[in-house]
Write an enzyme that holds these catalytic residues in place. Structure first.
Site, PDB file in Angstrom:
ATOM      1  N   GLY A  92       7.211  -6.969  -9.278  1.00 26.54           N
ATOM      2  CA  GLY A  92       7.160  -5.187  -9.268  1.00 26.54           C
ATOM      3  C   GLY A  92       7.310  -4.950  -7.857  1.00 26.54           C
ATOM      4  O   GLY A  92       7.797  -5.365  -6.947  1.00 26.54           O
ATOM      5  N   ALA A  93       7.057  -3.463  -7.798  1.00 27.59           N
ATOM      6  CA  ALA A  93       7.091  -2.613  -6.285  1.00 27.59           C
ATOM      7  C   ALA A  93       6.447  -1.547  -6.798  1.00 27.59           C
ATOM      8  O   ALA A  93       5.949  -1.081  -7.820  1.00 27.59           O
ATOM      9  CB  ALA A  93       8.677  -2.588  -6.400  1.00 27.59           C
ATOM     10  N   ASP A  94       5.970  -0.956  -5.568  1.00 25.49           N
ATOM     11  CA  ASP A  94       5.122   0.345  -5.470  1.00 25.49           C
ATOM     12  C   ASP A  94       6.090   1.549  -5.435  1.00 25.49           C
ATOM     13  O   ASP A  94       5.875   2.507  -5.904  1.00 25.49           O
ATOM     14  CB  ASP A  94       4.300   0.370  -4.205  1.00 25.49           C
ATOM     15  CG  ASP A  94       3.392  -1.041  -4.482  1.00 25.49           C
ATOM     16  OD1 ASP A  94       2.634  -1.150  -5.303  1.00 25.49           O
ATOM     17  OD2 ASP A  94       3.482  -1.634  -3.476  1.00 25.49           O
ATOM     18  N   GLY A 105       3.413  -4.465  -1.878  1.00 26.18           N
ATOM     19  CA  GLY A 105       2.299  -4.801  -0.902  1.00 26.18           C
ATOM     20  C   GLY A 105       0.990  -4.135  -1.361  1.00 26.18           C
ATOM     21  O   GLY A 105      -0.050  -4.347  -0.584  1.00 26.18           O
ATOM     22  N   GLU A 113       5.445 -12.575  -0.687  1.00 22.16           N
ATOM     23  CA  GLU A 113       6.560 -11.936  -1.615  1.00 22.16           C
ATOM     24  C   GLU A 113       7.904 -12.216  -0.734  1.00 22.16           C
ATOM     25  O   GLU A 113       8.892 -12.400  -1.182  1.00 22.16           O
ATOM     26  CB  GLU A 113       6.135 -10.687  -1.966  1.00 22.16           C
ATOM     27  CG  GLU A 113       4.995 -10.598  -3.117  1.00 22.16           C
ATOM     28  CD  GLU A 113       4.454  -9.360  -3.278  1.00 22.16           C
ATOM     29  OE1 GLU A 113       3.765  -9.329  -4.549  1.00 22.16           O
ATOM     30  OE2 GLU A 113       4.643  -8.432  -2.703  1.00 22.16           O
TER      31      GLU A 113
HETATM   32  O1  LIG Z   1       3.788  -5.638  -4.060  1.00 21.32           O
HETATM   33  C1  LIG Z   1       3.174  -6.221  -4.938  1.00 21.32           C
HETATM   34  C2  LIG Z   1       1.933  -6.902  -4.766  1.00 21.32           C
HETATM   35  O2  LIG Z   1       1.691  -7.159  -3.275  1.00 21.32           O
HETATM   36  C3  LIG Z   1       3.170  -5.535  -6.455  1.00 21.32           C
HETATM   37  O3  LIG Z   1       4.387  -6.133  -6.912  1.00 21.32           O
HETATM   38  C4  LIG Z   1       3.359  -3.918  -6.322  1.00 21.32           C
HETATM   39  O4  LIG Z   1       2.187  -3.476  -5.710  1.00 21.32           O
HETATM   40  C5  LIG Z   1       3.438  -3.399  -7.782  1.00 21.32           C
HETATM   41  O5  LIG Z   1       2.000  -3.832  -8.341  1.00 21.32           O
HETATM   42  P1  LIG Z   1       1.928  -3.323  -9.696  1.00 21.32           P
HETATM   43  O6  LIG Z   1       3.165  -4.016 -10.678  1.00 21.32           O
HETATM   44  O7  LIG Z   1       0.743  -3.900 -10.059  1.00 21.32           O
HETATM   45  O8  LIG Z   1       2.114  -1.803 -10.069  1.00 21.32           O
END
Ligand SMILES: O=C(CO)[C@H](O)[C@H](O)COP(=O)(O)O
Length: 240
Positions: A92-94, A105, A113
Site C-alpha cells: 500500500g501507500a499513504d 511509512g 519496505e
Molecule cells: O507504508 C506503509 C506502512 O509502512 C503502508 O503501506 C501505508 O501506510 C498504507 O497503509 P494502509 O494500507 O493501512 O492505508
C-alpha cells in the site's frame, strides 16, 4: 429498485489488493507489504495457497507484523540475504502522485519496505482513491523519516529546518504520551508535517538522506511500476 451499494474504504482496499494478486504466478518470490491494504493481499495469498491455486511461493515480509500474519497463514518465508531478487512486491501507500511517486511509512515499516521493494522486478502499489494527491506532502498528513534514537531532538530540529520554507513541523511519533514509537529496526520515526508542497522531490530526498542521524525517508521515488487504484467507479491501473 435496490439501493446503491456504498463501499467502505476498507472494501476499496480489498478490491485493489485482490486485483494485485492476479499478477502473482506460482514459483514467484514475493515482497509482502505492510498495512491495512497489504494485509488483504497476504490473506488472499494464504487462501490461494490453501486451495492449491498457487504453489511454490516464497514471501519476503516487510515487517514483523506481516511476518506473523504470513506465518499464521502458512506462507513460506525467506529474506533478502537468501533471495536478493524479488519477482513482485505488492504494498500500500499513504500518498500517490501523478508520476507514481509514493509516500509510505505511516505504519512505520518504510525501511524494510524500501529494501524489499527496491529489490523487486515489479512493484505493484495498491490504494483506495483517497490516497491520490497532486504533490507528495500535499495531503496534510506526515512524511515519515526513520532516524536513530541517539539525540533524536537534534535530528528532528535539523529536519524541520531543512523544510522551513514549506512550513515544516517535525514531530516524534509516539506509541503513547510518554513512549516513542520504535520501528522493527529499533529506531524512531519523525513525522514531517508540511504546509506547502516539497518542491523538487529528488532534491528533498537527497538533503534528508545527507543528514547524519537519518536512516531513511518515506518517499518512494520512481519505484512503483504499477499502481492499482480502487474507487467508487471501479478499478484504475496506472503503469510506469
Ligand atoms: O507504508 C506503509 C506502512 O509502512 C503502508 O503501506 C501505508 O501506510 C498504507 O497503509 P494502509 O494500507 O493501512 O492505508
Amino acid at each position: 429498485m435496490s439501493p446503491p451499494v456504498v463501499l467502505s474504504q476498507d472494501d476499496l482496499k480489498k478490491i485493489a489488493a485482490y486485483k494485485a494478486v492476479e499478477f502473482i504466478e506460482s514459483g514467484m518470490v514475493l515482497g509482502l507489504g505492510t498495512g491495512s491494504t497489504a494485509k488483504h493481499t497476504v490473506d488472499r495469498i494464504g487462501e490461494l495457497l490453501r486451495q492449491g491455486k498457487l504453489t511454490n511461493i516464497v514471501g519476503i515480509p516487510t515487517s514483523k507484523m506481516t511476518q506473523e500474519q504470513a506465518l499464521s497463514l502458512g506462507i513460506p518465508l525467506s529474506d533478502l540475504d537468501s533471495h536478493p531478487i524479488v519477482d513482485l512486491a505488492i504494498d500500500g501507500a499513504d500518498e500517490v502522485d501523478p508520476h507514481l511517486n509514493l509516500v509510505k511509512g505511516r505504519c512505520g515499516s518504510l525501511l524494510r519496505e524500501k529494501m524489499v521493494e527496491g529489490a523487486c522486478k515489479k512493484f505493484v502499489c495498491i490504494v483506495d482513491e483517497s490516497k491520490l494527491v497532486k504533490h507528495l506532502g500535499g495531503s496534510g498528513l506526515a512524511l515519515p523519516v526513520e532516524i536513530v534514537p541517539f539525540c533524536w531532538k537534534f535530528t528532528a530540529n535539523k529536519l524541520q529546518n531543512l523544510f522551513q520554507r514549506s512550513g515544516c513541523v517535525a514531530k516524534l511519533r509516539n506509541d503513547c504520551e510518554w513512549k516513542p514509537f520504535v520501528t522493527d529496526n529499533g529506531n524512531y520515526i519523525v513525522d514531517l508535517y508540511l504546509k506547502k508542497e516539497l518542491g523538487d522531490l529528488q532534491i528533498a530526498s537527497d538533503v534528508i538522506l545527507r543528514l547524519a542521524g537519518v536512516i531513511e525517508h518515506g518517499m518512494f521515488l520512481d519505484m512503483a511500476t504499477t499502481v492499482i487504484v480502487a474507487g467508487e467507479l471501479g478499478i484504475t491501473i496506472k503503469n510506469k
